[in-house]
Scaffold this active site. Structure first.
Site, PDB file in Angstrom:
ATOM      1  N   CYS A  73       0.824  -1.215   0.000  1.00  0.00           N
ATOM      2  CA  CYS A  73       0.000   0.000   0.000  1.00  0.00           C
ATOM      3  C   CYS A  73       0.856   1.262   0.000  1.00  0.00           C
ATOM      4  O   CYS A  73       1.591   1.527   0.961  1.00  0.00           O
ATOM      5  CB  CYS A  73      -0.903  -0.041   1.232  1.00  0.00           C
ATOM      6  SG  CYS A  73      -1.770   1.498   1.581  1.00  0.00           S
ATOM      7  N   CYS A  76       0.120   3.753   2.842  1.00  0.00           N
ATOM      8  CA  CYS A  76       0.640   3.214   4.106  1.00  0.00           C
ATOM      9  C   CYS A  76       2.111   3.570   4.261  1.00  0.00           C
ATOM     10  O   CYS A  76       2.580   3.888   5.354  1.00  0.00           O
ATOM     11  CB  CYS A  76       0.470   1.696   4.165  1.00  0.00           C
ATOM     12  SG  CYS A  76      -1.243   1.142   4.109  1.00  0.00           S
TER      13      CYS A  76
END
Length: 150
Positions: A73, A76
């Site tokens: 991600c 993230c």
């Protein structure tokens, strides 16, 4: 098309498995003691590895912030250094990193459908959830949220 790109950058989504979600809900809620949510050393983020302990509604002894994330991600990866730095700044707050691929039952128990999802668990039993990075970045926003929720 630009709006879709912005939405994708703010969070990444992953589908949930219904059977795993049922198992996660069946797990009993525990108190966030040293066993459930291990003590953090000042300035450290705990990378959690127990898929049966953290659950919504659990009792915590201090502000506990869960960062649901995944290695694949992009957003993230943007949030990670901010989370790490906040752990150094707020030694009286517990910071826990939860990889949704390693702990799917925990992610599903908290209803995580996109990452990053950050959950603030408070000693008074309330919780606050943020999906994506729009409310968490830049670092000053995240630090203000931590201060306001202590």
């Amino acid at each position: 098309m630009a709006a879709a790109a912005v939405l994708c950058m703010a969070s990444c989504s992953k589908q949930a498995n219904a059977t795993d979600a049922e198992e996660a809900q069946a797990t009993t809620t525990e108190v966030a003691t040293e066993e459930a949510a291990p003590a953090t050393e000042a300035g450290k983020v705990v990378v959690f590895d127990n898929d049966t302990t953290l659950r919504p509604g659990m009792t915590v002894d201090r502000l506990t912030i869960l960062d649901f994330n995944a290695v694949w991600c992009g957003p993230c990866k943007q949030l990670h250094p901010v989370f790490e730095e906040a752990a150094k700044t707020f030694s009286d707050v517990r910071f826990i990193s939860v990889d949704i691929d390693n702990l799917p039952l925990t992610a599903q128990a908290f209803g995580v459908e996109a990452v990053p999802t950050v959950v603030f668990l408070k000693p008074d039993g309330t919780a606050q959830t943020f999906v994506g990075t729009q409310d968490l970045l830049p670092a000053e926003k995240f630090d203000k949220l931590v201060r306001d929720n202590k």
